[in-house]
Design an enzyme around this catalytic site. Sequence first.
Site, PDB file in Angstrom:
ATOM      1  N   ARG A 105       0.874  -1.183   0.000  1.00  0.00           N
ATOM      2  CA  ARG A 105       0.000   0.000   0.000  1.00  0.00           C
ATOM      3  C   ARG A 105       0.905   1.223   0.000  1.00  0.00           C
ATOM      4  NH1 ARG A 105      -5.266   1.302   3.600  1.00  0.00           N
ATOM      5  NH2 ARG A 105      -6.056  -0.046   1.955  1.00  0.00           N
ATOM      6  N   HIS A 132      -7.323   0.563  -6.445  1.00  0.00           N
ATOM      7  CA  HIS A 132      -7.487  -0.307  -5.268  1.00  0.00           C
ATOM      8  C   HIS A 132      -8.120  -1.629  -5.739  1.00  0.00           C
ATOM      9  CE1 HIS A 132      -7.687  -1.506  -1.231  1.00  0.00           C
ATOM     10  NE2 HIS A 132      -8.566  -0.660  -0.725  1.00  0.00           N
ATOM     11  N   GLN A 135      -9.903  -4.215  -3.316  1.00  0.00           N
ATOM     12  CA  GLN A 135     -11.230  -3.756  -2.902  1.00  0.00           C
ATOM     13  C   GLN A 135     -12.263  -4.118  -3.963  1.00  0.00           C
ATOM     14  OE1 GLN A 135     -12.167  -1.995   0.068  1.00  0.00           O
ATOM     15  NE2 GLN A 135     -14.122  -2.670  -0.744  1.00  0.00           N
ATOM     16  N   ASP A 227     -17.530   6.794  -1.268  1.00  0.00           N
ATOM     17  CA  ASP A 227     -16.298   6.695  -0.472  1.00  0.00           C
ATOM     18  C   ASP A 227     -16.074   8.072   0.156  1.00  0.00           C
ATOM     19  OD1 ASP A 227     -13.841   5.928   0.583  1.00  0.00           O
ATOM     20  OD2 ASP A 227     -12.784   5.918  -1.344  1.00  0.00           O
ATOM     21  N   CYS A 267     -16.391   1.285   0.642  1.00  0.00           N
ATOM     22  CA  CYS A 267     -15.192   0.482   0.923  1.00  0.00           C
ATOM     23  C   CYS A 267     -14.779   0.562   2.387  1.00  0.00           C
ATOM     24  CB  CYS A 267     -14.044   0.917   0.024  1.00  0.00           C
ATOM     25  SG  CYS A 267     -13.646   2.666   0.209  1.00  0.00           S
ATOM     26  N   ARG A 295     -13.391  -8.990   1.636  1.00  0.00           N
ATOM     27  CA  ARG A 295     -11.961  -8.706   1.404  1.00  0.00           C
ATOM     28  C   ARG A 295     -11.139  -9.948   1.743  1.00  0.00           C
ATOM     29  NH1 ARG A 295     -10.104  -3.427   1.465  1.00  0.00           N
ATOM     30  NH2 ARG A 295      -8.174  -4.418   0.804  1.00  0.00           N
TER      31      ARG A 295
HETATM   32  N1   CP Z   1     -11.221  -0.439   2.392  1.00  0.00           N
HETATM   33  C1   CP Z   1      -9.939  -0.459   2.830  1.00  0.00           C
HETATM   34  O1   CP Z   1      -8.982  -0.688   2.087  1.00  0.00           O
HETATM   35  O2   CP Z   1      -9.813  -0.261   4.185  1.00  0.00           O
HETATM   36  P1   CP Z   1      -8.463  -0.041   4.993  1.00  0.00           P
HETATM   37  O3   CP Z   1      -7.922   1.310   4.627  1.00  0.00           O
HETATM   38  O4   CP Z   1      -8.882  -0.136   6.437  1.00  0.00           O
HETATM   39  O5   CP Z   1      -7.488  -1.120   4.623  1.00  0.00           O
HETATM   40  N1  NVA Z   2     -10.202   6.478  -1.210  1.00  0.00           N
HETATM   41  C1  NVA Z   2      -9.765   6.044   0.098  1.00  0.00           C
HETATM   42  C2  NVA Z   2      -9.916   4.571   0.243  1.00  0.00           C
HETATM   43  C3  NVA Z   2      -9.537   4.033   1.589  1.00  0.00           C
HETATM   44  C4  NVA Z   2      -9.683   2.545   1.654  1.00  0.00           C
HETATM   45  C5  NVA Z   2      -8.327   6.492   0.316  1.00  0.00           C
HETATM   46  O1  NVA Z   2      -7.514   6.364  -0.592  1.00  0.00           O
HETATM   47  O2  NVA Z   2      -8.033   6.964   1.411  1.00  0.00           O
END
Ligand code: CP
Ligand code: NVA
Length: 307
Positions: A105, A132, A135, A227, A267, A295
Amino acid sequence: MLKGRHLLSPQDLSPEEIIALLDKADELKQKLRRGEPHEVLHGKTLGMIFAKPSTRTRVSFEAAMTQLGGHAIYLGTGDLQLGRGETIADTARTLSRYVDAVMARLFKHEDVVELARNSSVPVINGLTELLHPCQTLADLQTIREKKGGLEGLKLAWVGDGNNVCNSLLLACTLVGMNISVACPKGYEPNAEIVEQAQKNAKRSGVKLEILNDPKKAVKGADVIYTDVFVSMGHEAERERRMKDFKGYQVNAGLLKHAKEDVIFMHCLPAHRGEEVTAEVIDGPHSVVFDQAENRLHSQKAILCVVM
Ligand code: CP
Ligand code: NVA
């Protein structure tokens, strides 16, 4: 065959490969429910690099490896030499000597591409600013469970044209789902992604629209998805974004414009009172915790096929 391949974008998968992954995810979900052992990754190790916080991605990947009989190592970028200037390439080359796959990430999408380019083991994108994909697979698994199929359905995205939106644009158009996005001017999804998704849509015969009117976008929708208005890394823009996203909240009034049996997805993490009301996210249309659960199952499917 997905063995040994990286998963950086939904576009790395063919429609058939997506469906095969969803089938595998369903199978693994049933196995877990029945208490059947499925430790097919015995002795395997997943390295998990995190440059941003996470609840779902971290815990679901770590639990996934445990359930599959393997092991996961959490690697915060602040604890790695990466945080002191070691290159992404050298990090990838080194980790490849120890682990069987890497999940990362990171902020910039180019960084996960660079990681994959220098890694001899599969790299899985656990979220970048652009995409992502993990997701999205869980999202499709959830939609298929709730609606009995994917083809011909309509998903409406309301809010920021962000990483989650970009991933859905690619995946929906690959698997034959219509998608309408409603976002304020200046917050449209990535132009190159939209262009690719248009090509997918042409091939699969579905409709893709980028609009500014949430009511128009949700008309006849089977799924409404939103989101946060402020993604990780954009905290400094919070005040401006709160103004710009006025009118883009998913609330009971907006749901009335969709199909009666519409499902609400997010998400997570969510900010009740901002992008969605508590009434909607905690109400009868919401499937957000089934979605969060998936997930685990869909990532187990990814881990099984790439390792
Ligand atoms: N939806 C998602 O990726 O959540 P986190 O940021 O908690 O991993
Ligand atoms: N769009 C959000 C998703 C988190 C899972 C971010 O990037 O923070």
